[in-house]
Design a protein around this motif. Structure first.
Motif, short mmCIF file in Angstrom:
data_model
loop_
_atom_site.label_atom_id
_atom_site.label_comp_id
_atom_site.label_asym_id
_atom_site.label_seq_id
_atom_site.Cartn_x
_atom_site.Cartn_y
_atom_site.Cartn_z
N UNK A 96 0.83 -1.20 0.00
CA UNK A 96 0.00 0.00 0.00
C UNK A 96 0.87 1.25 0.00
N UNK A 97 0.25 2.36 -0.44
CA UNK A 97 0.94 3.64 -0.46
C UNK A 97 0.65 4.39 0.83
N UNK A 98 1.63 5.13 1.27
CA UNK A 98 1.44 6.02 2.40
C UNK A 98 2.33 7.24 2.20
N UNK A 99 2.05 8.28 2.95
CA UNK A 99 2.88 9.48 2.89
C UNK A 99 3.56 9.65 4.24
N UNK A 100 4.88 9.73 4.18
CA UNK A 100 5.70 10.03 5.35
C UNK A 100 5.53 11.51 5.62
N UNK A 101 5.33 11.89 6.85
CA UNK A 101 5.06 13.28 7.18
C UNK A 101 6.06 13.77 8.21
N UNK A 102 6.54 14.99 8.05
CA UNK A 102 7.47 15.55 9.02
C UNK A 102 7.26 17.05 9.14
N UNK A 103 6.86 17.47 10.31
CA UNK A 103 6.80 18.88 10.69
C UNK A 103 7.65 19.03 11.94
N UNK A 104 8.55 20.01 11.93
CA UNK A 104 9.47 20.22 13.05
C UNK A 104 9.41 21.64 13.56
N UNK A 105 9.60 21.78 14.85
CA UNK A 105 9.85 23.09 15.46
C UNK A 105 11.32 23.08 15.89
N UNK A 106 12.19 23.80 15.16
CA UNK A 106 13.60 23.84 15.55
C UNK A 106 13.83 24.84 16.69
N UNK A 107 14.72 24.49 17.58
CA UNK A 107 15.17 25.39 18.65
C UNK A 107 16.69 25.27 18.66
N UNK A 108 17.37 26.31 18.13
CA UNK A 108 18.82 26.23 17.92
C UNK A 108 19.52 27.47 18.45
N UNK A 109 20.74 27.28 18.92
CA UNK A 109 21.61 28.37 19.33
C UNK A 109 22.88 28.27 18.50
N UNK A 110 23.51 29.42 18.25
CA UNK A 110 24.73 29.38 17.45
C UNK A 110 25.43 30.72 17.41
N UNK A 111 26.16 30.95 16.31
CA UNK A 111 26.91 32.19 16.15
C UNK A 111 26.94 32.60 14.68
N UNK A 112 27.22 33.88 14.46
CA UNK A 112 27.50 34.45 13.15
C UNK A 112 28.81 35.21 13.28
N UNK A 113 29.71 35.04 12.31
CA UNK A 113 30.98 35.77 12.33
C UNK A 113 31.22 36.34 10.93
N UNK A 114 31.45 37.66 10.86
CA UNK A 114 31.68 38.31 9.57
C UNK A 114 33.10 38.07 9.10
N UNK A 115 33.24 37.66 7.84
CA UNK A 115 34.55 37.49 7.23
C UNK A 115 34.88 38.68 6.33
N UNK A 116 33.87 39.41 5.88
CA UNK A 116 34.01 40.71 5.22
C UNK A 116 32.93 41.60 5.80
N UNK A 117 32.78 42.79 5.28
CA UNK A 117 31.80 43.71 5.85
C UNK A 117 30.36 43.24 5.72
N UNK A 118 30.02 42.42 4.72
CA UNK A 118 28.65 41.96 4.54
C UNK A 118 28.50 40.44 4.47
N UNK A 119 29.58 39.71 4.43
CA UNK A 119 29.51 38.26 4.28
C UNK A 119 29.89 37.60 5.61
N UNK A 120 29.06 36.64 6.01
CA UNK A 120 29.29 35.96 7.28
C UNK A 120 29.28 34.44 7.10
N UNK A 121 29.85 33.77 8.10
CA UNK A 121 29.70 32.33 8.24
C UNK A 121 28.99 32.11 9.57
N UNK A 122 28.33 30.99 9.69
CA UNK A 122 27.62 30.73 10.94
C UNK A 122 27.42 29.25 11.17
N UNK A 123 27.10 28.92 12.39
CA UNK A 123 26.80 27.54 12.75
C UNK A 123 25.78 27.56 13.89
N UNK A 124 24.93 26.54 13.90
CA UNK A 124 23.93 26.41 14.95
C UNK A 124 23.76 24.94 15.31
#
Length: 182
Positions: A96-124
């Motif tokens: 039989x056919x079925x549909x896998x379903x996934x709804x998530x509420x993310x709760x994340x902490x992290x950082x942003x660091x600028x490598x130029x005046x407008x471009x950043x890298x980040x991780x959470x």
């Protein structure tokens, strides 16, 4: 095929961000100040996850606290909804056919660091709480990415992985957010 598309998309976005960053106005955090942004996310499943989900959409409010002009702490939450593909289950006697379903509420902490005046890298990192099918399941989430910001707009791309109950899923997230100081 999906891996090639994903790599091409990542290269194109990186080139676009670098091109825009060359002619951009300076952007920085104010030490000790809060900034709030609300984002819309396009979520592209990769790897095995692409076999069960077509794509996803998310809304992600983010609060940032400036540690310095170049680094900020982030707290992100919101809602992810994935649009499933039809799955076929065969237990030997029934199919039989079925549909896998996934709804998530993310709760994340992290950082942003600028490598130029407008471009950043980040991780959470954080937890994703599953809210479909009765909820109750949680998944460890971790992401890394890069982005381009102006005074009010934030354009980001990230790879995000979430794992739980023996499953590990990945996605490429594209985020467009509007932000302002508090």
């Amino acid at each position: 095929m999906m891996k090639t598309k994903t790599k091409l998309l990542a290269v194109a976005l990186t080139a676009f961000i670098l091109f825009i960053g060359v002619n951009a106005n300076a952007q920085s955090f104010q030490k000790g100040k809060l900034r709030f942004g609300i984002g819309a996310d396009g979520l592209i499943p990769v790897g095995n996850f692409s076999k069960s989900a077509n794509f996803g959409l998310g809304i992600t409010p983010r609060l940032q606290y400036g540690l310095s002009k170049k680094v900020a702490l982030t707290f992100t939450t919101g809602f992810y909804h994935f649009f499933p593909k039809d799955q076929v289950y065969n237990d030997g006697t029934l199919s039989y056919k079925y549909k896998w379903d996934l709804d998530l509420i993310p709760v994340k902490a992290g950082f942003k660091a600028f490598v130029t005046s407008n471009i950043y890298i980040g991780a959470e990192a954080g937890i994703g709480f599953q809210v479909d099918n009765g909820g109750g399941d949680s998944k460890f989430m971790a992401s890394g990415g890069a982005g381009y910001v102006t005074k009010h707009w934030d354009f980001g791309v990230r790879y995000e992985n979430f794992a739980g109950n023996g499953y590990r899923n990945g996605l490429i997230g594209l985020r467009v957010a509007y932000g302002f100081g508090l």
